[in-house]
Motif scaffolding. Structure first.
Motif, PDB file in Angstrom:
ATOM      1  N   ILE A   6       0.838  -1.197   0.000  1.00 23.12           N
ATOM      2  CA  ILE A   6       0.000   0.000   0.000  1.00 23.12           C
ATOM      3  C   ILE A   6       0.874   1.250   0.000  1.00 23.12           C
ATOM      4  O   ILE A   6       0.645   2.205  -0.750  1.00 23.12           O
ATOM      5  CB  ILE A   6      -0.942   0.001   1.219  1.00 23.12           C
ATOM      6  CG1 ILE A   6      -1.978  -1.130   1.119  1.00 23.12           C
ATOM      7  CG2 ILE A   6      -1.623   1.363   1.387  1.00 23.12           C
ATOM      8  CD1 ILE A   6      -2.999  -0.968   0.023  1.00 23.12           C
ATOM      9  N   PHE A  59      -4.415  -2.196  -7.711  1.00 28.09           N
ATOM     10  CA  PHE A  59      -5.511  -2.686  -6.869  1.00 28.09           C
ATOM     11  C   PHE A  59      -6.848  -2.463  -7.582  1.00 28.09           C
ATOM     12  O   PHE A  59      -7.637  -1.604  -7.185  1.00 28.09           O
ATOM     13  CB  PHE A  59      -5.516  -1.955  -5.526  1.00 28.09           C
ATOM     14  CG  PHE A  59      -4.234  -2.064  -4.750  1.00 28.09           C
ATOM     15  CD1 PHE A  59      -3.868  -3.252  -4.138  1.00 28.09           C
ATOM     16  CD2 PHE A  59      -3.383  -0.970  -4.635  1.00 28.09           C
ATOM     17  CE1 PHE A  59      -2.701  -3.361  -3.415  1.00 28.09           C
ATOM     18  CE2 PHE A  59      -2.212  -1.057  -3.909  1.00 28.09           C
ATOM     19  CZ  PHE A  59      -1.858  -2.261  -3.306  1.00 28.09           C
ATOM     20  N   GLU A  61      -9.555  -3.954  -7.513  1.00 26.20           N
ATOM     21  CA  GLU A  61     -10.752  -4.256  -6.723  1.00 26.20           C
ATOM     22  C   GLU A  61     -11.092  -3.152  -5.720  1.00 26.20           C
ATOM     23  O   GLU A  61     -12.197  -3.132  -5.160  1.00 26.20           O
ATOM     24  CB  GLU A  61     -10.554  -5.575  -5.966  1.00 26.20           C
ATOM     25  CG  GLU A  61      -9.589  -5.528  -4.786  1.00 26.20           C
ATOM     26  CD  GLU A  61      -8.109  -5.592  -5.166  1.00 26.20           C
ATOM     27  OE1 GLU A  61      -7.286  -5.768  -4.243  1.00 26.20           O
ATOM     28  OE2 GLU A  61      -7.779  -5.474  -6.366  1.00 26.20           O
ATOM     29  N   HIS A  62     -10.174  -2.240  -5.461  1.00 25.78           N
ATOM     30  CA  HIS A  62     -10.393  -1.241  -4.430  1.00 25.78           C
ATOM     31  C   HIS A  62     -11.357  -0.135  -4.874  1.00 25.78           C
ATOM     32  O   HIS A  62     -11.431   0.204  -6.058  1.00 25.78           O
ATOM     33  CB  HIS A  62      -9.067  -0.593  -4.023  1.00 25.78           C
ATOM     34  CG  HIS A  62      -8.205  -1.470  -3.179  1.00 25.78           C
ATOM     35  ND1 HIS A  62      -6.951  -1.099  -2.733  1.00 25.78           N
ATOM     36  CD2 HIS A  62      -8.415  -2.718  -2.677  1.00 25.78           C
ATOM     37  CE1 HIS A  62      -6.430  -2.072  -2.006  1.00 25.78           C
ATOM     38  NE2 HIS A  62      -7.293  -3.061  -1.964  1.00 25.78           N
ATOM     39  N   ASN A  75     -14.090  -3.206  -3.144  1.00 27.75           N
ATOM     40  CA  ASN A  75     -13.985  -3.892  -1.863  1.00 27.75           C
ATOM     41  C   ASN A  75     -12.518  -4.067  -1.499  1.00 27.75           C
ATOM     42  O   ASN A  75     -11.640  -3.963  -2.341  1.00 27.75           O
ATOM     43  CB  ASN A  75     -14.700  -5.249  -1.906  1.00 27.75           C
ATOM     44  CG  ASN A  75     -14.167  -6.149  -3.014  1.00 27.75           C
ATOM     45  OD1 ASN A  75     -13.069  -6.685  -2.923  1.00 27.75           O
ATOM     46  ND2 ASN A  75     -14.943  -6.306  -4.078  1.00 27.75           N
ATOM     47  N   GLY A  76     -12.281  -4.302  -0.215  1.00 25.00           N
ATOM     48  CA  GLY A  76     -10.922  -4.510   0.259  1.00 25.00           C
ATOM     49  C   GLY A  76     -10.214  -3.252   0.708  1.00 25.00           C
ATOM     50  O   GLY A  76      -9.127  -3.309   1.274  1.00 25.00           O
ATOM     51  N   GLY A  77     -10.815  -2.099   0.459  1.00 23.68           N
ATOM     52  CA  GLY A  77     -10.211  -0.824   0.845  1.00 23.68           C
ATOM     53  C   GLY A  77     -10.670   0.287  -0.075  1.00 23.68           C
ATOM     54  O   GLY A  77     -11.256   0.035  -1.134  1.00 23.68           O
ATOM     55  N   CYS A  78     -10.442   1.522   0.341  1.00 24.88           N
ATOM     56  CA  CYS A  78     -10.856   2.687  -0.446  1.00 24.88           C
ATOM     57  C   CYS A  78      -9.745   3.722  -0.460  1.00 24.88           C
ATOM     58  O   CYS A  78      -9.196   4.066   0.600  1.00 24.88           O
ATOM     59  CB  CYS A  78     -12.133   3.294   0.140  1.00 24.88           C
ATOM     60  SG  CYS A  78     -12.728   4.766  -0.738  1.00 24.88           S
ATOM     61  N   TRP A  79      -9.425   4.230  -1.635  1.00 23.32           N
ATOM     62  CA  TRP A  79      -8.457   5.311  -1.801  1.00 23.32           C
ATOM     63  C   TRP A  79      -9.203   6.635  -1.878  1.00 23.32           C
ATOM     64  O   TRP A  79     -10.143   6.781  -2.666  1.00 23.32           O
ATOM     65  CB  TRP A  79      -7.630   5.095  -3.058  1.00 23.32           C
ATOM     66  CG  TRP A  79      -6.753   3.877  -2.996  1.00 23.32           C
ATOM     67  CD1 TRP A  79      -7.080   2.616  -3.408  1.00 23.32           C
ATOM     68  CD2 TRP A  79      -5.427   3.812  -2.474  1.00 23.32           C
ATOM     69  NE1 TRP A  79      -6.021   1.761  -3.176  1.00 23.32           N
ATOM     70  CE2 TRP A  79      -4.993   2.463  -2.610  1.00 23.32           C
ATOM     71  CE3 TRP A  79      -4.553   4.741  -1.923  1.00 23.32           C
ATOM     72  CZ2 TRP A  79      -3.728   2.045  -2.203  1.00 23.32           C
ATOM     73  CZ3 TRP A  79      -3.296   4.332  -1.514  1.00 23.32           C
ATOM     74  CH2 TRP A  79      -2.893   3.005  -1.656  1.00 23.32           C
ATOM     75  N   PHE A 103      -5.535   5.927   2.257  1.00 27.82           N
ATOM     76  CA  PHE A 103      -6.082   4.587   2.073  1.00 27.82           C
ATOM     77  C   PHE A 103      -6.827   4.208   3.338  1.00 27.82           C
ATOM     78  O   PHE A 103      -6.291   4.319   4.445  1.00 27.82           O
ATOM     79  CB  PHE A 103      -4.980   3.569   1.791  1.00 27.82           C
ATOM     80  CG  PHE A 103      -5.487   2.157   1.694  1.00 27.82           C
ATOM     81  CD1 PHE A 103      -6.236   1.759   0.596  1.00 27.82           C
ATOM     82  CD2 PHE A 103      -5.247   1.241   2.713  1.00 27.82           C
ATOM     83  CE1 PHE A 103      -6.729   0.461   0.499  1.00 27.82           C
ATOM     84  CE2 PHE A 103      -5.724  -0.058   2.629  1.00 27.82           C
ATOM     85  CZ  PHE A 103      -6.473  -0.449   1.519  1.00 27.82           C
ATOM     86  N   VAL A 105      -9.722   1.403   5.286  1.00 25.76           N
ATOM     87  CA  VAL A 105     -10.440   0.124   5.337  1.00 25.76           C
ATOM     88  C   VAL A 105     -11.584   0.305   6.322  1.00 25.76           C
ATOM     89  O   VAL A 105     -11.359   0.628   7.496  1.00 25.76           O
ATOM     90  CB  VAL A 105      -9.525  -1.026   5.782  1.00 25.76           C
ATOM     91  CG1 VAL A 105     -10.321  -2.319   5.897  1.00 25.76           C
ATOM     92  CG2 VAL A 105      -8.359  -1.191   4.817  1.00 25.76           C
TER      93      VAL A 105
END
Length: 257
Positions: A6, A59, A61-62, A75-79, A103, A105
């Motif tokens: 990350i 990433f 999926e983020h 999913n899995g986190g947000c920027w 970043f 979660v």
């Protein structure tokens, strides 16, 4: 979560966005208005695109929450991205602007990156690991009293709607301290509290992308952050107060009068 990965990608994204800002600085062809005094330039748009491309490649999926392009689910986190914090400064050829990336979660900020490309300063923090400026650890000031402190604040774009309480707070803080500055970038203001240049910062009507990265960087450097009443701060709150801790309660009294 691989926080080293990350950190690596967040750093790359910040510098990719920062390069675009440097390339456009002093060379703007058009400045547009999102509001009466809320500006956006081609540099904002292109910086954000470069940042999102860098993050999405690593990433896909983020989720993304960005100032100019809005939200993309994932999913899995947000920027959380501000591609150019301090657009008005940028448009007027002032170097006090930055890229801000965080970043999170489940709404918990895990990493923050703030790059001021023309000032040559890169602030970074990973939750639980402290905060750094250009690779060296930073910490808040040791100023013990409000009378000896230097503060920084900002004025929201809709300042006309809260002008009287805004100026009342400003006046009380100005009288009680060694001075109050207004630099025009909330992310940098928080980072400057983190490294001890300012003893405290307050502002209203900010957005998550304005504060998410700086909030973590300040927190990891030892800052105390709340809303004006002293209640806990979160990036969706409408006001923020961040200090070295020693002057926090004194400053709350001034802001809440």
């Amino acid at each position: 979560m691989d926080m080293e990965r990350i950190k690596q990608i967040g750093t790359a994204a910040a510098f990719n966005g920062g390069k675009i800002l440097k390339d456009h600085f002093g060379r703007l062809h058009a400045v547009h208005k999102k509001g009466a005094i809320d500006l956006v330039t081609e540099a904002d748009i292109r910086s954000e695109a470069a940042i999102i491309e860098t993050l999405s490649r690593a990433f896909p999926e983020h989720a993304i929450l960005a100032e100019e392009s809005g939200r993309r689910d994932g999913n899995g986190g947000c920027w959380i991205i501000d591609p150019l914090d301090g657009t008005t400064n940028f448009a007027h050829n002032l170097p006090q602007f930055c890229v801000s990336i965080a970043f999170a979660v489940d709404d918990d900020i895990q990493a923050g990156f703030v790059l001021a490309p023309l000032l040559g300063e890169f602030f970074v923090a990973v939750k639980g690991s402290g905060a750094e400026l250009n690779g060296s650890p930073i910490s808040v000031s040791t100023t013990a009293t409000l009378a000896d402190s230097l503060l920084v604040t900002g004025f929201p774009y809709d300042h006309a709607t809260i002008f009287t309480p805004l100026m009342d707070r400003f006046g009380r803080c100005l009288k009680a301290t060694q001075g109050v500055r207004r630099l025009g970038s909330a992310a940098l203001d928080l980072c400057y509290v983190a490294c001890g240049r300012f003893d405290g910062f307050w502002e209203q009507h900010l957005k998550p992308w304005d504060t998410a990265a700086g909030f973590l960087i300040a927190s990891e450097a030892g800052a105390r952050t709340s809303v004006f009443s002293g209640a806990p701060y979160a990036i969706d709150r409408d006001e923020i107060l961040s200090t070295n801790g020693a002057i926090h309660d004194e400053l709350i009294k001034l802001l809440e009068q």
